[in-house]
Scaffold this active site. Structure first.
Site, short mmCIF file in Angstrom:
data_model
loop_
_atom_site.label_atom_id
_atom_site.label_comp_id
_atom_site.label_asym_id
_atom_site.label_seq_id
_atom_site.Cartn_x
_atom_site.Cartn_y
_atom_site.Cartn_z
N SER A 22 23.99 -24.71 2.40
CA SER A 22 22.55 -24.84 2.17
C SER A 22 21.79 -23.65 2.77
O SER A 22 20.57 -23.59 2.71
CB SER A 22 22.03 -26.14 2.78
OG SER A 22 22.41 -26.26 4.14
N THR A 154 -17.48 -40.22 -21.03
CA THR A 154 -16.36 -41.16 -20.97
C THR A 154 -15.65 -40.98 -22.30
O THR A 154 -16.30 -40.71 -23.32
CB THR A 154 -16.82 -42.63 -20.81
OG1 THR A 154 -17.57 -42.99 -21.98
CG2 THR A 154 -17.70 -42.84 -19.59
N HIS A 155 -14.33 -41.09 -22.27
CA HIS A 155 -13.51 -40.86 -23.48
C HIS A 155 -13.75 -39.46 -24.06
O HIS A 155 -13.62 -39.26 -25.27
CB HIS A 155 -13.78 -41.91 -24.57
CG HIS A 155 -13.80 -43.31 -24.06
ND1 HIS A 155 -12.69 -44.11 -24.03
CD2 HIS A 155 -14.81 -44.05 -23.54
CE1 HIS A 155 -13.00 -45.30 -23.53
NE2 HIS A 155 -14.30 -45.28 -23.20
N SER A 276 -5.08 -11.70 -25.12
CA SER A 276 -3.99 -12.02 -26.03
C SER A 276 -3.31 -10.73 -26.46
O SER A 276 -3.96 -9.69 -26.57
CB SER A 276 -4.55 -12.76 -27.24
OG SER A 276 -3.69 -12.60 -28.35
N LYS A 282 -9.71 -12.57 -27.59
CA LYS A 282 -9.42 -13.69 -26.69
C LYS A 282 -9.59 -13.39 -25.22
O LYS A 282 -9.30 -12.31 -24.74
CB LYS A 282 -7.96 -14.12 -26.91
CG LYS A 282 -7.72 -14.73 -28.26
CD LYS A 282 -8.11 -16.18 -28.25
CE LYS A 282 -6.90 -16.98 -28.64
NZ LYS A 282 -6.86 -18.26 -28.12
N ASN A 284 -8.40 -15.86 -22.22
CA ASN A 284 -7.79 -17.18 -22.03
C ASN A 284 -7.78 -17.62 -20.56
O ASN A 284 -7.57 -16.80 -19.67
CB ASN A 284 -6.34 -17.16 -22.54
CG ASN A 284 -6.28 -16.89 -24.03
OD1 ASN A 284 -7.15 -17.32 -24.79
ND2 ASN A 284 -5.26 -16.15 -24.45
N GLU A 289 -4.56 -23.13 -16.77
CA GLU A 289 -3.48 -23.77 -17.53
C GLU A 289 -2.19 -23.82 -16.70
O GLU A 289 -1.46 -24.81 -16.72
CB GLU A 289 -3.24 -23.02 -18.84
CG GLU A 289 -4.39 -23.22 -19.84
CD GLU A 289 -4.28 -22.30 -21.05
OE1 GLU A 289 -3.17 -21.88 -21.41
OE2 GLU A 289 -5.33 -21.97 -21.62
N TYR A 316 23.60 -40.93 7.75
CA TYR A 316 23.53 -39.65 7.04
C TYR A 316 24.54 -39.57 5.91
O TYR A 316 25.67 -40.04 6.01
CB TYR A 316 23.79 -38.48 8.03
CG TYR A 316 23.76 -37.14 7.34
CD1 TYR A 316 22.56 -36.48 7.10
CD2 TYR A 316 24.93 -36.55 6.86
CE1 TYR A 316 22.51 -35.25 6.44
CE2 TYR A 316 24.90 -35.33 6.19
CZ TYR A 316 23.69 -34.68 5.99
OH TYR A 316 23.65 -33.49 5.32
N GLN A 321 21.13 -33.33 1.96
CA GLN A 321 20.90 -31.88 2.01
C GLN A 321 20.01 -31.45 0.83
O GLN A 321 19.39 -30.39 0.87
CB GLN A 321 22.24 -31.15 1.97
CG GLN A 321 22.12 -29.65 2.09
CD GLN A 321 23.46 -29.00 2.38
OE1 GLN A 321 23.95 -29.04 3.50
NE2 GLN A 321 24.08 -28.43 1.36
N1 ARG Z 1 22.95 -28.81 6.02
C1 ARG Z 1 22.94 -30.19 6.33
C2 ARG Z 1 21.72 -30.85 5.69
O1 ARG Z 1 20.86 -30.15 5.27
C3 ARG Z 1 22.91 -30.38 7.80
C4 ARG Z 1 23.43 -31.70 8.27
C5 ARG Z 1 24.88 -31.75 8.09
N2 ARG Z 1 25.48 -32.87 8.67
C6 ARG Z 1 26.66 -33.29 8.28
N3 ARG Z 1 27.16 -34.32 8.87
N4 ARG Z 1 27.30 -32.73 7.30
O2 ARG Z 1 21.60 -32.03 5.57
#
Ligand code: ARG
Length: 457
Positions: A22, A154-155, A276, A282, A284, A289, A316, A321
């Site tokens: 991560s 309204t509407h 455009s 144009k 825009n 948007e 957990y 993650q």
């Molecule tokens: N990178 C993990 C997360 O974002 C950290 C926690 C990891 N813990 C574990 N028991 N694998 O959740």
């Protein structure tokens, strides 16, 4: 080689490594991770869980790492897996055994929870500032437009004349509720999970109250399993973001309509419009948007997070993650949207004459004409029918209620007298709204004054 090498006999698969990592996104939390680790090291030293000198070494080295990251001197790699292990690795490389003591009485599960909550607390403060800027901008434009009349809808059909200030203050109220909603979310984000270990707590003589004070949380999470396994605070943040994005999107939609040449009620500054590639005429409203469009992304982030959490057993699970990217994305998206929107709104010009001109047709005084008859003693339902017939007559004869002669009016009800004309003018329609919070000049002035007092403008 991984930190958990003791239990393993094989090197990890490189695809699995990459999939598991991560670090690509959670390195955004480097500051929070180091802050959490510093507090943890301090607590471990204070409690005699690790030698005081190790605690000091760790804190000093973490401060250096913080400075190095800030200076862009450190690059993380997928081998680090996540920001927690990445920083621990650098720490250990720099100070050896002392660094290896940092993770005593801690798990990545409570570590990631504290980092994430710290991050979200900062994000809420930041979004709060953006919201306050937007509120100030809306207030100013409302204050300048206490005399600008326009059709209320309204509407998307013309309904009753209102003041532009009243319309704008409607958004002011929505965004100030958003601000208070983020504040509520902050109160529940402000729980301190560190010290709960993997799920069951730790065997060490830790001081979680101390950690709470050090890290500036309002309270400690009272249950270790809850602390490491729920992400309701993130879901709540995403809900707040979604609601706020929805409000922004509605405002954008209105500006887009008002900006269309057939309305011509507003003109966006050139700097916030685009041309455009083919049609030279144009101009825009792309920013509005895009803000409207990005609302879908923010809703998507909320849905992603709700879905990640829905089937998870305590405590957990690695699924969790997946919690960070939606929060980061919604935060970035909402912040960017709100910032650009605020500037765009501040530089938009309102064509007051055209807005006022639009109140002249559409029978927006029909309700007031009915109210006139009520004031002369007729039951409202009867008046409604009389005025309905009158509007039909006006449509067929291409005229307006206020342009009918008294003779014509009397064909619909003998009760009509000459004083009706002053009761059905645009000015009278607005002025006549007596209820609290209405669009009358007096009421709008009071709303503005109340805001001014509350916000210290
Ligand atoms: N990178 C993990 C997360 O974002 C950290 C926690 C990891 N813990 C574990 N028991 N694998 O959740």
């Amino acid at each position: 080689m991984k930190l958990w090498k003791g239990r393993f006999t094989k090197e990890e698969n490189s695809l699995a490594n990459e999939f598991n990592a991560s670090i690509g996104f959670d390195q955004r939390m480097w500051k929070q991770d180091i802050t959490g680790s510093m507090a943890h090291a301090k607590m471990l030293g204070k409690q005699g869980i690790i030698p005081a000198e190790d605690s000091e070494k760790i804190i000093a080295a973490l401060a250096e790492i913080m400075a190095d990251i800030e200076a862009g001197k450190i690059e993380f790699s997928v081998e680090d897996e996540d920001i927690h292990m990445g920083i621990e690795k650098i720490l250990t490389a720099r100070i050896g055994d002392a660094g290896k003591r940092l993770h005593t009485a801690r798990s990545r599960n409570d570590q990631v929870a504290v980092d994430f909550r710290l991050y979200q607390k900062d994000a809420i403060t930041d979004i709060g500032e953006c919201l306050n800027n937007l509120l100030t901008t809306i207030y100013k434009i409302a204050e300048e437009n206490q005399d600008t009349v326009m059709p209320g809808f309204t509407h998307l059909q013309k309904a009753q004349p209102v003041l532009l200030a009243q319309h704008l203050l409607a958004y002011y109220n929505m965004f100030s509720r958003d601000l208070s909603r983020f504040g509520d979310c902050l109160a529940r984000t402000d729980w301190m999970p560190l010290g709960c270990g993997a799920l069951a707590g730790t065997t060490y003589n830790t001081d979680r109250q101390f950690l709470k004070e050090e890290l500036g949380f309002a309270q400690v999470c009272p249950n270790s399993m809850d602390a490491v396994s729920d992400r309701d605070f993130a879901i709540e943040f995403l809900s707040c973001c979604s609601i706020c994005a929805m409000h922004l999107s509605r405002f954008c939609e209105e500006l887009i309509i008002w900006n269309s040449p057939d309305f011509g009620w507003v003109e966006m500054d050139d700097a916030f419009a685009t041309g455009s590639s083919i049609m030279p005429q144009k101009k825009n409203p792309d920013m509005a948007e895009l803000v409207r469009g990005k609302t879908g992304r923010v809703y998507g982030d909320l849905m992603a997070m709700l879905t990640v959490m829905k089937g998870l057993p305590l405590a957990y699970n690695k699924d969790m993650q997946e919690d960070k990217e939606p929060v980061f994305d919604a935060y970035d998206t909402l912040k960017a949207s709100m910032t650009i929107f605020t500037e765009m709104l501040a530089t938009t010009t309102f064509n007051k004459e055209k807005m006022a001109l639009s109140t002249k047709n559409g029978f927006m005084n029909a309700t007031d004409a009915a109210d006139y008859l009520v004031s002369k003693g007729l039951p409202f339902r009867e008046c409604h029918e009389i005025i309905g017939k009158m509007v039909l007559y006006c449509i067929q004869n291409q005229t307006a209620i206020e342009d009918l002669s008294l003779e014509e009016l009397k064909q619909f009800s003998e009760i009509f007298e000459a004083d009706v004309y002053e009761k059905v003018s645009v000015k009278a329609c607005i002025e006549g709204k007596k209820s609290e919070g209405s669009t009358s000049w007096e009421s709008v002035k009071k709303q503005l004054e109340d805001i001014k007092k509350a916000k210290n403008y």
